[in-house]
Design a protein around this motif. Structure first.
Motif, PDB file in Angstrom:
ATOM      1  N   GLY A  94       0.837  -1.201   0.000  1.00 26.61           N
ATOM      2  CA  GLY A  94       0.000   0.000   0.000  1.00 26.61           C
ATOM      3  C   GLY A  94       0.869   1.248   0.000  1.00 26.61           C
ATOM      4  N   SER A 119       1.570   3.402  -2.164  1.00 24.04           N
ATOM      5  CA  SER A 119       1.134   4.616  -2.869  1.00 24.04           C
ATOM      6  C   SER A 119       0.016   5.320  -2.111  1.00 24.04           C
ATOM      7  CB  SER A 119       0.662   4.253  -4.281  1.00 24.04           C
ATOM      8  OG  SER A 119      -0.316   3.235  -4.214  1.00 24.04           O
ATOM      9  N   GLY A 120      -0.405   4.751  -0.967  1.00 22.21           N
ATOM     10  CA  GLY A 120      -1.466   5.376  -0.171  1.00 22.21           C
ATOM     11  C   GLY A 120      -0.894   6.397   0.795  1.00 22.21           C
ATOM     12  N   SER A 121      -1.770   6.930   1.643  1.00 22.89           N
ATOM     13  CA  SER A 121      -1.367   8.038   2.527  1.00 22.89           C
ATOM     14  C   SER A 121      -0.224   7.654   3.454  1.00 22.89           C
ATOM     15  CB  SER A 121      -2.563   8.469   3.376  1.00 22.89           C
ATOM     16  OG  SER A 121      -3.664   8.706   2.552  1.00 22.89           O
ATOM     17  N   MET A 122      -0.480   6.678   4.310  1.00 23.19           N
ATOM     18  CA  MET A 122       0.560   6.328   5.292  1.00 23.19           C
ATOM     19  C   MET A 122       1.697   5.535   4.668  1.00 23.19           C
ATOM     20  SD  MET A 122      -1.228   5.515   8.868  1.00 23.19           S
ATOM     21  CE  MET A 122      -2.951   5.355   8.481  1.00 23.19           C
ATOM     22  N   ARG A 141      -0.760  -1.872  -5.698  1.00 22.27           N
ATOM     23  CA  ARG A 141      -1.830  -2.454  -6.526  1.00 22.27           C
ATOM     24  C   ARG A 141      -1.896  -1.751  -7.867  1.00 22.27           C
ATOM     25  NH1 ARG A 141      -7.939  -1.592  -4.515  1.00 22.27           N
ATOM     26  NH2 ARG A 141      -7.060   0.441  -4.045  1.00 22.27           N
ATOM     27  N   LYS A 179       0.185   4.568 -10.219  1.00 23.84           N
ATOM     28  CA  LYS A 179       0.108   5.392  -9.010  1.00 23.84           C
ATOM     29  C   LYS A 179       1.370   5.175  -8.164  1.00 23.84           C
ATOM     30  CE  LYS A 179      -3.055   6.256  -5.168  1.00 23.84           C
ATOM     31  NZ  LYS A 179      -4.195   5.733  -4.406  1.00 23.84           N
ATOM     32  N   ASP A 237      -1.438  -7.055  -5.783  1.00 26.32           N
ATOM     33  CA  ASP A 237      -2.855  -6.923  -5.450  1.00 26.32           C
ATOM     34  C   ASP A 237      -3.163  -7.952  -4.366  1.00 26.32           C
ATOM     35  OD1 ASP A 237      -5.557  -6.842  -5.202  1.00 26.32           O
ATOM     36  OD2 ASP A 237      -6.012  -7.078  -7.335  1.00 26.32           O
ATOM     37  N   LEU A 238      -3.398  -7.463  -3.168  1.00 24.27           N
ATOM     38  CA  LEU A 238      -3.628  -8.381  -2.045  1.00 24.27           C
ATOM     39  C   LEU A 238      -4.986  -9.063  -2.119  1.00 24.27           C
ATOM     40  CD1 LEU A 238      -1.940  -6.138   0.607  1.00 24.27           C
ATOM     41  CD2 LEU A 238      -1.277  -8.491   0.143  1.00 24.27           C
ATOM     42  N   ASN A 267       1.039  -2.693   5.315  1.00 22.25           N
ATOM     43  CA  ASN A 267       0.314  -1.440   5.538  1.00 22.25           C
ATOM     44  C   ASN A 267      -0.979  -1.351   4.724  1.00 22.25           C
ATOM     45  OD1 ASN A 267       0.051   1.666   5.844  1.00 22.25           O
ATOM     46  ND2 ASN A 267       0.320   1.349   3.635  1.00 22.25           N
ATOM     47  N   ILE A 298      -2.635  -2.453  12.239  1.00 24.00           N
ATOM     48  CA  ILE A 298      -3.979  -2.824  12.689  1.00 24.00           C
ATOM     49  C   ILE A 298      -4.789  -1.545  12.934  1.00 24.00           C
ATOM     50  CG2 ILE A 298      -3.216  -5.049  13.570  1.00 24.00           C
ATOM     51  CD1 ILE A 298      -3.861  -3.235  16.377  1.00 24.00           C
ATOM     52  N   TYR A 338     -14.515  -4.686   8.804  1.00 25.22           N
ATOM     53  CA  TYR A 338     -13.163  -4.116   8.816  1.00 25.22           C
ATOM     54  C   TYR A 338     -12.472  -4.426  10.153  1.00 25.22           C
ATOM     55  CZ  TYR A 338      -9.557  -0.463   9.112  1.00 25.22           C
ATOM     56  OH  TYR A 338      -8.371   0.215   9.278  1.00 25.22           O
ATOM     57  N   LYS A 373      -9.061  -6.743  11.004  1.00 27.18           N
ATOM     58  CA  LYS A 373      -7.866  -6.250  11.710  1.00 27.18           C
ATOM     59  C   LYS A 373      -7.583  -7.098  12.960  1.00 27.18           C
ATOM     60  CE  LYS A 373      -6.583  -2.836   9.055  1.00 27.18           C
ATOM     61  NZ  LYS A 373      -5.282  -2.817   8.394  1.00 27.18           N
ATOM     62  N   GLY A 386      -3.833   5.284  14.879  1.00 30.51           N
ATOM     63  CA  GLY A 386      -4.814   6.260  15.357  1.00 30.51           C
ATOM     64  C   GLY A 386      -5.750   6.623  14.211  1.00 30.51           C
ATOM     65  N   VAL A 389      -6.423   8.796  11.092  1.00 33.25           N
ATOM     66  CA  VAL A 389      -5.577   9.568  10.171  1.00 33.25           C
ATOM     67  C   VAL A 389      -6.414  10.068   8.995  1.00 33.25           C
ATOM     68  CG1 VAL A 389      -3.561   9.406   8.651  1.00 33.25           C
ATOM     69  CG2 VAL A 389      -3.592   8.138  10.804  1.00 33.25           C
ATOM     70  N   SER A 423      -7.071  10.204   5.753  1.00 35.35           N
ATOM     71  CA  SER A 423      -6.692   9.546   4.492  1.00 35.35           C
ATOM     72  C   SER A 423      -7.969   9.149   3.756  1.00 35.35           C
ATOM     73  CB  SER A 423      -5.865   8.294   4.784  1.00 35.35           C
ATOM     74  OG  SER A 423      -6.702   7.277   5.299  1.00 35.35           O
TER      75      SER A 423
END
Ligand code: NAP
Length: 274
Positions: free
Chosen positions: A13, A15-18, A38, A42, A65-66, A90, A137, A164, A168, A192, A194, A196
């Protein structure tokens, strides 16, 4: 261009926020990283953005791709022989509606739990000694309930937040079980809340949340910080949250379903019980 950097930390992940924040922080520290993305385009755009801020950094990129066990196996095959120094699981998803992966798993369960389970287990013989595995998580896992039928729930059981949270919790139980079965450093991080794309729930009130909620959430850099600490720890089976390294509660550490879930997922993904 597809490229795996030997001895690198793999970030899913990325290319994502975190994910992107974590790759950038690692690159600025001089660590080499392989971004697992994925969406390859990107991912390449994110890599170029990070390279502009960390010139000369060793950053590779591979598709992953998970939600596809075939893709996870192809990724693991590509990584073979590269002795990764770590794996930051992540990537994550929280779809609003029920849908199935190509393997017939509910999307959230497939992407957040089964994909990372298979990826991590396939890489176990590849990791460098002293490698670090960090699973991201969520605080929602604390309130989740899991049962023996977790892997095969139907649309009638689907609830965006509950599903979801349970995915986790499953990832948490996997982390603890893996820590017991290997000598690697296996830890968890809780970012926490975030700001995103993840906290867009796909509902009518998302634009309101953008104005009234997101500004009070953590920035991706802050959310990634516990995972970065967990990538350097000497501990195992701990939870990194804010700037703390926490022991887990007994109900997680000795959850009676953890072993069964491990076995069920091994069978589902065609792996041995180990
Ligand atoms: N945001 C929060 O408040 C929060 C709180 C607790 C935990 N978390 C966890 O933190 C992690 C990072 O989330 P984030 O907030 O940074 O969200 P994000 O910006 O939406 O990033 C999620 C990443 O996961 C990737 N991903 C989604 N489905 C995938 C799949 N099938 N295969 C491979 N990658 C996939 C996305 O890929 P694309 O780039 O292609 O979309 C994206 O890069 C997630 O595990 C999330 O559950 C987030």
């Amino acid at each position: 261009m597809e490229e795996i950097i030997p001895g690198s930390i793999i970030v899913t992940g990325a290319s994502g926020s975190m994910g992107k924040a974590a790759v950038k922080a690692l690159a600025l520290k001089g660590r080499s990283v392989t971004m697992a993305c994925r969406n390859f385009q990107k991912g390449e755009a994110a890599r170029q953005e990070i390279l502009a801020q960390a010139p000369g950094a060793a950053i590779g990129l591979l598709p992953l791709d998970l939600g596809s066990l075939r893709s996870v196996r192809a990724f693991a095959a590509a990584v073979k022989g590269s002795a990764p120094a770590g794996l930051l699981n992540n990537a994550g998803t929280m779809p609003a509606r029920f849908s199935l992966t190509e393997d017939g798993l509910e999307q959230t369960v497939g992407v957040n739990y089964v994909g990372p389970y298979l990826l991590t287990r396939l890489l176990l013989d590849e990791f460098a000694p002293d490698a670090h595995i960090v699973n991201v998580i969520s605080l929602t896992a604390k309130y989740a309930k899991i049962d023996e039928g977790f892997l095969h729930k139907g649309p009638e059981d689907f609830h965006q937040l509950r599903t979801y949270a349970t995915s986790k919790l499953a990832l948490m139980l996997f982390s603890i079980e893996l820590a017991k079965r290997t000598s690697l450093h296996v830890n968890m991080s809780d970012p926490g809340i975030v700001a995103s794309d993840m906290i867009d729930l796909g509902r009518w009130f998302d634009p309101l949340a953008d104005i009234f909620f997101k500004p009070f959430c953590k920035r991706p850099e802050q959310g990634a910080a516990p995972a970065l600490a967990a990538l350097e720890t000497n501990t195992t089976a701990r939870l990194f949250k804010r700037n703390k390294c926490l022991n887990l509660q007994e109900c997680f550490l000795n959850n009676p379903l953890a072993g069964l879930l491990w076995q069920q997922t091994a069978r589902l993904t065609g792996l041995s019980d180990f």
